[in-house]
Design an enzyme around this catalytic site. Structure first.
Site, PDB file in Angstrom:
ATOM      1  CG  HIS A   1      -1.993   0.893   1.339  1.00 46.33           C
ATOM      2  ND1 HIS A   1      -1.871   2.241   1.097  1.00 46.33           N
ATOM      3  CD2 HIS A   1      -3.282   0.685   1.646  1.00 46.33           C
ATOM      4  CE1 HIS A   1      -3.040   2.815   1.273  1.00 46.33           C
ATOM      5  NE2 HIS A   1      -3.916   1.895   1.607  1.00 46.33           N
TER       6      HIS A   1
ATOM      7  CG  ASP B   1     -10.693   3.624  -3.017  1.00 48.97           C
ATOM      8  OD1 ASP B   1      -9.758   2.884  -3.387  1.00 48.97           O
ATOM      9  OD2 ASP B   1     -11.351   3.409  -1.978  1.00 48.97           O
TER      10      ASP B   1
ATOM     11  CD  GLU C   1      -3.075   0.999  -2.241  1.00 52.11           C
ATOM     12  OE1 GLU C   1      -3.482  -0.125  -1.886  1.00 52.11           O
ATOM     13  OE2 GLU C   1      -3.701   2.046  -2.011  1.00 52.11           O
TER      14      GLU C   1
END
Ligand SMILES: O=P(O)(O)OC[C@H]1O[C@@H](O)[C@H](O)[C@@H](O)[C@@H]1O
Length: 313
Positions: A192, A239, A289
């Site tokens: 992450h 996201d 990520e």
């Protein structure tokens, strides 16, 4: 000291020459405040919250810091002294929650799912098991095994080994997860990574054509789509999962750096910036990520391996 003459790359993680030269127990160093483990590797408890932290220094002038709590790389300074990673101002170093920043592990669940968000590996103490120096480049290997805390969430025996190689212009990691149980298990995972950035100038290249799972607005019901843009920018909340992402992405961090993000076997990618949900710091970072969103199935004794190679030109 093992010696190799090849440049460091994801591929060099396969080198048979990178043999461990020393094995260490973290407890042996817990009492000392700062101690050299091998050339270019020190362990100190003078970090945030007095948590044990490894400090890696390469002959080429780069530096990295790794907290054993969470096996989290919190700093990667290139020779100019610029830290290309970011730790959020709300990060705490008292083990009450994972370290919010750097390169936390998401394992054995990326999430959302049955377990706590991003699993438990970032909430546990990893052990330093190997440390060496190859041609001025420090290399450490951390290990995580199951324990009562992990068993309460995921009742399997496993071994995770995480090798970190710092060289002048790159930091490489190799994660190997082995099923040490007598029954199969499956997991998802991610690194992450929080990159320091100036969000208005950030772009990520390399994801055009990927299938997407957009977690905005509902992370539990992501919207399927396809990325059409050559360069992804961050004008608001982002996201999003990218499935079957390529083995190399490029991050322009808006601060003048172009970071190459290479991987093997981290088949997917995630882009995240919380925008106004984190008003105090969202302008200063972006998460890119490397992830394995579709689960990995491992039979007893089987292993899964993935590498990440972050570098600047
Ligand atoms: O746990 P952290 O570091 O605050 O990160 C949370 C975020 O992590 C991202 O990977 C997820 O895609 C987001 O949905 C989530 O909100």
């Amino acid at each position: 000291m093992a010696m190799v003459s090849m440049p460091f790359s994801v591929r060099s993680l396969n080198s048979p020459n990178l043999r461990p030269t020393k094995r260490y127990s973290v407890m042996a160093f817990a009492a000392s405040r700062k101690e050299a483990v091998s050339v270019g590797v020190k362990i100190t408890t003078q970090g945030e919250g007095h948590l044990p932290k490894l400090v890696l220094t390469s002959d080429g002038g780069s530096e990295a810091e790794i907290y054993l709590f969470g096996g989290c790389i919190t700093s990667w300074k290139v020779p100019s002294g610029r830290d290309l990673l970011f730790v959020r101002p709300d990060a705490v170093f008292d083990k009450t929650k994972p370290i919010s920043g750097g390169i936390p592990h998401c394992f054995p669940q990326f999430g959302p799912g049955k377990m706590q968000q991003h699993g438990f590996a970032r909430n546990m103490d990893w052990s330093l098991v190997e440390s060496e120096n190859v041609e001025g480049n420090p290399i450490v290997t951390l290990e995580l095994k199951d324990g009562p805390y992990s068993r309460a969430m995921w009742d399997f025996s496993f071994l995770a080994r995480y090798k970190v190689i710092l060289s002048t212009k790159s930091i490489s990691t190799e994660l190997i997860v082995t099923n040490t149980d007598n029954k199969p298990f499956s997991f998802s995972s991610a690194l992450h990574t929080y990159f320091r950035a100036s969000i208005s100038g950030v772009s990520v290249k390399g994801l055009k054509g990927c299938k997407t799972l957009n977690k905005d607005p509902d992370p539990k019901n992501p919207i399927k789509g396809r990325e059409e843009r050559d360069a992804i920018i961050f004008p608001g909340f982002v996201d999003c999962i990218y499935l079957d992402a390529p083995e190399e992405l490029h991050l322009h961090n808006g601060l003048g750096d172009v970071i190459s993000i290479e991987n093997t076997n981290w088949s997917d990618a995630v882009l995240w910036n919380p925008h106004l949900q984190m008003e105090a710091c969202y302008k200063d970072f972006v998460c890119v990520e490397n992830a394995k969103i579709g689960t990995v199935q491992l039979e007893p004794k089987q292993s899964w391996r993935a590498t990440q190679h972050l570098s600047i030109a």
